[in-house]
Design a protein around this motif. Structure first.
Motif, PDB file in Angstrom:
ATOM      1  N   LYS A   3      82.100   7.571  67.286  1.00 12.71           N
ATOM      2  CA  LYS A   3      81.710   8.846  67.872  1.00 12.71           C
ATOM      3  C   LYS A   3      80.493   8.661  68.767  1.00 12.71           C
ATOM      4  O   LYS A   3      79.516   8.019  68.392  1.00 12.71           O
ATOM      5  N   LYS A   4      80.542   9.238  69.976  1.00 12.01           N
ATOM      6  CA  LYS A   4      79.412   9.180  70.895  1.00 12.01           C
ATOM      7  C   LYS A   4      78.528  10.396  70.706  1.00 12.01           C
ATOM      8  O   LYS A   4      79.029  11.517  70.538  1.00 12.01           O
ATOM      9  N   ILE A   5      77.221  10.173  70.734  1.00 12.22           N
ATOM     10  CA  ILE A   5      76.258  11.257  70.587  1.00 12.22           C
ATOM     11  C   ILE A   5      75.203  11.132  71.678  1.00 12.22           C
ATOM     12  O   ILE A   5      75.008  10.055  72.246  1.00 12.22           O
ATOM     13  N   GLU A   6      74.531  12.238  71.975  1.00 13.51           N
ATOM     14  CA  GLU A   6      73.360  12.213  72.848  1.00 13.51           C
ATOM     15  C   GLU A   6      72.157  12.615  72.016  1.00 13.51           C
ATOM     16  O   GLU A   6      72.223  13.560  71.232  1.00 13.51           O
ATOM     17  N   THR A   7      71.064  11.883  72.160  1.00 12.52           N
ATOM     18  CA  THR A   7      69.890  12.172  71.338  1.00 12.52           C
ATOM     19  C   THR A   7      68.611  11.864  72.088  1.00 12.52           C
ATOM     20  O   THR A   7      68.592  11.001  72.990  1.00 12.52           O
ATOM     21  N   LEU A   8      67.545  12.546  71.725  1.00 13.90           N
ATOM     22  CA  LEU A   8      66.199  12.286  72.244  1.00 13.90           C
ATOM     23  C   LEU A   8      65.462  11.422  71.235  1.00 13.90           C
ATOM     24  O   LEU A   8      65.336  11.791  70.063  1.00 13.90           O
ATOM     25  N   ILE A   9      64.995  10.274  71.652  1.00 16.39           N
ATOM     26  CA  ILE A   9      64.272   9.367  70.749  1.00 16.39           C
ATOM     27  C   ILE A   9      62.867   9.903  70.519  1.00 16.39           C
ATOM     28  O   ILE A   9      62.135  10.187  71.477  1.00 16.39           O
ATOM     29  N   GLU A  10      62.493  10.012  69.240  1.00 13.59           N
ATOM     30  CA  GLU A  10      61.217  10.643  68.894  1.00 13.59           C
ATOM     31  C   GLU A  10      60.223   9.694  68.250  1.00 13.59           C
ATOM     32  O   GLU A  10      59.016   9.951  68.276  1.00 13.59           O
ATOM     33  N   SER A  11      60.703   8.605  67.646  1.00 16.33           N
ATOM     34  CA  SER A  11      59.792   7.685  66.953  1.00 16.33           C
ATOM     35  C   SER A  11      60.471   6.330  66.816  1.00 16.33           C
ATOM     36  O   SER A  11      61.561   6.113  67.352  1.00 16.33           O
TER      37      SER A  11
END
Length: 329
Positions: A3-11
């Protein structure tokens, strides 16, 4: 799972992978680790399952790069398992690491002492031989993802360029001689690893070839002499060592080794600058542990001695000492 996801890296995770979150089909938001990302990156990643309760993934693309992201120096970055943070400046790396230490021990800690050399500092590398079912040969470092898969290394900026020269010599010799790579699951084949190390302060060079030990797995005299000749011509080592690793099911693993040229050790020096400058010389064996960053070791040992304020009459017990470097200093 693909599954492909989009995410904002936070740490960052403990391993140095970026950490973001994604929304599952059940409406629950979960954490995911994405290798080779930095906080502020918005990325697309493919989920690769869950390990110990944490979702893992492969980086597909960076949609919006973080302001902290820089261009990696090495062509292998993102595939090779050796480096995690070439996409982050050295001083930003130190800032993140110092933050981890402060989180664990509180704010009252000494600041990190930066290394004087960011590149070319390592004095030892171990490269692996491998081949696939199609007969394709690989010699280099393990890939970041892909169990026991080896990347054919063309460059590495952590070491002196002669390390890669030695790697190319071994690769050319391997192709010419047609020796098989060792396969641990089948306990078959011959070539296991190539270990290359140097004395950063002396220029000494040492090469060690590790092979399977039993007679039906070993090298012929002609193959070994060809290896020695090619390596001597190309990199002028102080010594070349053949190490045999004996593995048999139900029996303890053991090793035998011999110098097939020159010495089984190299000389290294440490210069400590507490009080008057001290020079210490060490013989480092082909399998001995020695600090991989000599320049940084000199800084660490000098600081430790200054902090201890030892008198000459005092006794130091060097427990778990390895080569004994710190106690000797």
């Amino acid at each position: 799972m693909n599954k492909k996801i989009e995410t904002l890296i936070e740490s960052f995770s403990k391993k140095g992978d970026g950490v973001g979150t994604f929304l599952r089909g059940d409406g629950e938001r979960r954490s995911v680790e994405v290798p080779f990302t930095v906080p502020g990156d918005r990325v697309v990643a493919s989920l690769a399952g869950k390990r110990k309760g944490v979702f893992k993934s492969f980086l597909d693309s960076v949609v919006e790069p973080s302001a902290e992201r820089i261009q990696p120096r090495c062509q292998h970055f993102g595939v090779c398992g050796g480096c995690r943070w070439q996409h982050l400046s050295y001083y930003q790396q130190l800032e993140w690491k110092e933050g981890v230490v402060k989180h664990l021990f509180g704010e009252n800690v000494r600041p990190i002492v930066p290394a004087r050399e960011e590149w070319g500092y390592r004095n030892k590398m171990e490269f692996s031989f491998s081949s696939d079912a199609a007969g394709e040969r690989y010699l280099g470092l393990m890939k970041n993802q892909g169990r026991m898969r080896v990347l054919t290394l063309k460059e590495c900026h952590l070491v002196h360029p002669w390390f890669i020269e030695a790697l190319e010599v071994a690769r050319t010799w391997w192709e010419r001689q047609g020796v098989s790579a060792y396969h641990p699951h089948r306990n078959s084949g011959t070539l296991r690893t190539l270990t290359v190390r140097e004395g950063k302060r002396t220029g000494d060079r040492l090469v060690m070839l590790t092979v399977a030990g039993y007679d039906d797995q070993g090298l012929t005299d002609e193959q070994l002499q060809d290896f020695v000749h090619q390596m001597r011509s190309a990199v002028q080592p102080r010594g070349i060592v053949l190490r045999k690793q004996f593995v048999k099911k139900g029996q303890p693993t053991f090793f035998e080794q011999e110098a097939v040229f020159g010495e089984e050790w190299l000389e290294e020096k440490l210069y400590l600058s507490h009080g008057e400058k001290n020079e210490l010389s060490f013989r480092v064996g082909s399998t001995s542990f020695f600090q991989p960053n000599v320049d940084q070791a000199e800084q660490i040992y000098t600081m430790a001695i200054e902090m201890l304020e030892l008198e000459k009459e005092q006794v130091v017990y060097d427990l778990f000492c390895g080569t004994g470097t710190l106690g000797i200093c």
